[in-house]
Design a protein around this motif. Structure first.
Motif, mmCIF file in Angstrom:
data_model
loop_
_atom_site.group_PDB
_atom_site.id
_atom_site.type_symbol
_atom_site.label_atom_id
_atom_site.label_comp_id
_atom_site.label_asym_id
_atom_site.label_seq_id
_atom_site.Cartn_x
_atom_site.Cartn_y
_atom_site.Cartn_z
ATOM 1 N N SER A 46 0.537 -1.579 0.153
ATOM 2 C CA SER A 46 0.487 0.112 -0.032
ATOM 3 C C SER A 46 0.920 1.253 -0.200
ATOM 4 N N LEU A 47 1.969 1.276 0.626
ATOM 5 C CA LEU A 47 2.824 2.560 1.080
ATOM 6 C C LEU A 47 3.735 2.872 -0.815
ATOM 7 N N GLN A 48 3.688 1.274 -1.468
ATOM 8 C CA GLN A 48 4.439 1.773 -2.868
ATOM 9 C C GLN A 48 3.446 1.801 -3.561
ATOM 10 N N ARG A 49 2.633 1.702 -3.566
ATOM 11 C CA ARG A 49 1.172 2.018 -4.286
ATOM 12 C C ARG A 49 0.616 3.234 -4.328
ATOM 13 N N THR A 50 0.842 4.375 -2.879
ATOM 14 C CA THR A 50 0.270 5.855 -2.725
ATOM 15 C C THR A 50 1.623 6.374 -2.678
ATOM 16 N N GLY A 51 2.899 5.685 -2.392
ATOM 17 C CA GLY A 51 3.677 7.020 -2.249
ATOM 18 C C GLY A 51 3.186 7.454 -1.479
ATOM 19 N N ALA A 52 2.669 7.519 -0.474
ATOM 20 C CA ALA A 52 2.544 8.341 0.883
ATOM 21 C C ALA A 52 3.415 8.547 2.151
ATOM 22 N N GLY A 53 3.962 7.335 2.121
ATOM 23 C CA GLY A 53 5.014 7.844 3.018
ATOM 24 C C GLY A 53 4.655 7.224 4.434
ATOM 25 N N TYR A 54 3.626 7.687 4.704
ATOM 26 C CA TYR A 54 2.426 6.580 6.125
ATOM 27 C C TYR A 54 1.706 7.220 5.546
ATOM 28 N N PHE A 55 0.631 6.682 6.422
ATOM 29 C CA PHE A 55 -1.137 6.980 6.597
ATOM 30 C C PHE A 55 -1.549 7.065 7.170
ATOM 31 N N ASP A 56 -2.170 7.993 7.806
ATOM 32 C CA ASP A 56 -2.708 8.306 8.745
ATOM 33 C C ASP A 56 -3.556 7.873 9.563
ATOM 34 N N PHE A 57 -4.442 6.967 8.838
ATOM 35 C CA PHE A 57 -6.257 6.082 9.212
ATOM 36 C C PHE A 57 -5.498 5.312 8.675
ATOM 37 N N TYR A 58 -5.093 3.807 9.797
ATOM 38 C CA TYR A 58 -5.086 2.148 9.092
ATOM 39 C C TYR A 58 -5.810 1.379 9.354
ATOM 40 N N LEU A 59 -6.390 0.993 8.444
ATOM 41 C CA LEU A 59 -7.871 0.086 9.528
ATOM 42 C C LEU A 59 -7.946 -1.280 8.822
ATOM 43 N N LEU A 60 -8.109 -2.087 9.967
ATOM 44 C CA LEU A 60 -8.135 -3.883 9.780
ATOM 45 C C LEU A 60 -9.964 -3.512 9.066
ATOM 46 N N HIS A 61 -9.311 -4.301 8.088
ATOM 47 C CA HIS A 61 -10.990 -4.367 6.929
ATOM 48 C C HIS A 61 -11.590 -5.762 7.014
ATOM 49 N N ALA A 62 -12.754 -4.191 7.429
ATOM 50 C CA ALA A 62 -14.438 -5.209 7.268
ATOM 51 C C ALA A 62 -14.174 -6.502 8.718
ATOM 52 N N LEU A 63 -13.777 -6.326 9.494
ATOM 53 C CA LEU A 63 -13.824 -7.188 10.478
ATOM 54 C C LEU A 63 -15.544 -8.054 10.894
ATOM 55 N N ASP A 64 -15.535 -8.924 11.006
ATOM 56 C CA ASP A 64 -16.786 -9.457 11.495
ATOM 57 C C ASP A 64 -16.818 -10.880 12.615
ATOM 58 N N GLY A 65 -17.248 -11.420 12.893
ATOM 59 C CA GLY A 65 -17.367 -12.487 14.522
ATOM 60 C C GLY A 65 -16.449 -13.142 13.764
ATOM 61 N N GLU A 66 -16.747 -13.567 12.314
ATOM 62 C CA GLU A 66 -15.641 -14.673 12.030
ATOM 63 C C GLU A 66 -14.309 -14.283 12.079
ATOM 64 N N ASN A 67 -14.279 -13.013 10.612
ATOM 65 C CA ASN A 67 -12.700 -13.213 10.801
ATOM 66 C C ASN A 67 -12.022 -12.383 11.157
ATOM 67 N N LYS A 68 -12.977 -12.301 12.194
ATOM 68 C CA LYS A 68 -11.525 -11.443 13.069
ATOM 69 C C LYS A 68 -10.348 -12.695 14.066
ATOM 70 N N LYS A 69 -10.902 -13.203 13.812
ATOM 71 C CA LYS A 69 -9.946 -14.760 14.824
ATOM 72 C C LYS A 69 -8.121 -14.441 13.783
ATOM 73 N N LYS A 70 -8.926 -14.555 12.683
ATOM 74 C CA LYS A 70 -7.554 -14.482 11.293
ATOM 75 C C LYS A 70 -6.985 -13.590 11.381
ATOM 76 N N TYR A 71 -7.662 -12.094 11.564
ATOM 77 C CA TYR A 71 -6.750 -11.183 12.122
ATOM 78 C C TYR A 71 -6.072 -11.111 13.263
ATOM 79 N N GLU A 72 -6.667 -12.043 14.279
ATOM 80 C CA GLU A 72 -5.601 -12.295 15.638
ATOM 81 C C GLU A 72 -4.308 -13.449 15.248
ATOM 82 N N GLU A 73 -5.140 -13.859 14.433
ATOM 83 C CA GLU A 73 -3.702 -15.212 14.566
ATOM 84 C C GLU A 73 -2.746 -14.999 13.332
ATOM 85 N N TYR A 74 -3.277 -13.855 12.335
ATOM 86 C CA TYR A 74 -2.396 -13.568 11.720
ATOM 87 C C TYR A 74 -1.205 -11.913 12.788
#
Ligand code: SF4
Ligand code: SF4
Length: 371
Positions: A98-126
């Motif tokens: 994402s940094l390379q694609r945008t060339g932004a240097g940093y992100f003001d806001f960074y989000l874990l995308h579309a969390l729900d009861g199921e996929n939140k485990k994946k964000y923990e596991e990773y």
């Protein structure tokens, strides 16, 4: 409550549905003009994501390469779902991409995308939460939070597990406010109770509220015929006190002009206008429709290349405006290659849909009705 954005218009530019050229690639020249108009009107907040096809690159060209870094806020998202990455290494590598694609240097806001009861485990596991914490320590991310599609109970659970999340992005619009499935109001109340400012996504519900059916328009026009339906929808979301930004996925200059006119000198809805919204919602609920927001998360992995959101939009047009013959003609013209009946029921799309739609059975209904 800490508002993380205090120095700009409350409207954010969602870079998910950017204008397209005849060859279907993002039209960079038009995107540049829209970016410039947005900044000139006092907007600063831009929202993209690793999985929005071509969006981060277009944001890099139209925004980051052409404007001073401190003149805008940029939000992007890391997605741990299977269609975006296969393992922890690939998930965490999304940040660098994402940094390379945008060339932004940093992100003001960074989000874990579309969390729900199921996929939140994946964000923990990773280990994504620990990763974003480290990014913040290094100054590569200024604030981190997550976007969310599930019940208020799951939202409460995630915020209890991760009280360090600084903001939440929620689907809020007047159609979903009291909806039994989306439960926008209750999710908003949970975020507020946890002291988290809210970024609103889908304020016009994938375009549905920009061109609502007749009975809804009648209610809105009775109060003031000079306010457009999109303007009503955006003002509804922006009037909520704990909302810091309302994202609008603007895809042409006319939408942008309308949104800027609404939000430049933003006035919250009056109590009388709030009552109009309640009547418009009641009128909308008299129509049966598929709750697709046209986010397109379902389409990249479809082995039959079915354009699911466009198929549903054609069906919704029929459900809301009638005219079965017209809908069948439009369907036959738009879907010559991949039709609803080509679905082989592999289920990929249903796993990717943040709205948890029963896509397979809905496609069967479309095929029965329009083919
Ligand atoms: S279930 Fe049907 S529509 Fe969904 S991804 Fe598979 S083939 Fe495509
Ligand atoms: S069906 Fe679901 S995933 Fe696909 S575009 Fe609609 S809301 Fe998005």
């Amino acid at each position: 409550m800490a508002n993380l954005v205090n120095d700009c218009m409350k409207l954010g530019f969602g870079m998910m549905r950017l204008p397209r050229s005849a060859d279907k690639s993002i039209d960079i020249a038009r995107t540049e003009k829209m970016v410039d108009a947005f900044l000139a009107a006092g907007g600063k907040y831009f929202d993209t994501a690793f999985v929005y096809e071509g969006s981060e690159e277009a944001t890099g060209k139209a925004l980051c390469a052409r404007h001073p870094r401190e003149s805008y806020y940029l939000a992007t998202k890391l997605n741990a779902a299977e269609f975006a990455c296969k393992n922890a290494e690939e998930a965490l590598a999304e940040f660098e991409t994402s940094l390379q694609r945008t060339g932004a240097g940093y992100f003001d806001f960074y989000l874990l995308h579309a969390l729900d009861g199921e996929n939140k485990k994946k964000y923990e596991e990773y280990g994504v939460w620990d990763y974003v914490r480290r990014l913040k320590e290094k100054g590569l991310v200024k604030h981190y939070g997550f976007s969310f599609h599930d019940s208020p109970e799951v939202l409460d659970e995630i915020l209890n597990e991760h009280p360090d999340a600084e903001f939440v992005q929620l689907q809020i619009n007047y159609a979903d406010w009291e909806d039994a499935r989306v439960q926008s109001r209750r999710c908003y109340e949970v975020a507020t109770a946890h002291g988290k400012p809210v970024v609103v996504m889908e304020p016009v519900k994938g375009g549905t509220l920009a061109d609502p059916p007749e009975r809804v328009k009648r209610e809105l026009n009775a109060q003031n015929p000079n306010i457009t339906p999109s303007s009503w929808a955006i003002r509804f979301a922006a009037s909520l006190p704990n909302v810091m930004i309302v994202l609008s996925g603007m895809s042409d200059e006319a939408q942008m002009a309308d949104n800027l006119a609404t939000m430049k000198d933003f006035q919250p809805l009056t109590p009388e206008q709030q009552e109009t919204i309640v009547r418009a919602r009641t009128a909308l609920n008299t129509y049966d429709r598929i709750a697709c927001t046209a986010c397109k998360y379902c389409t990249p992995g479809c082995p039959m290349q079915i354009e699911i959101p466009r198929v549903f939009s054609t069906m919704n047009h029929y459900k809301m405006y009638g005219d079965l013959d017209g809908a069948r003609r439009s369907y036959a013209f738009r879907f010559k290659e991949s039709k609803a009946s080509d679905c082989i029921q592999c289920g990929q799309c249903e796993g990717a849909c943040p709205q948890h739609l029963p896509i397979i059975s809905l496609l069967e209904e479309v095929a029965r009705t329009l083919e």
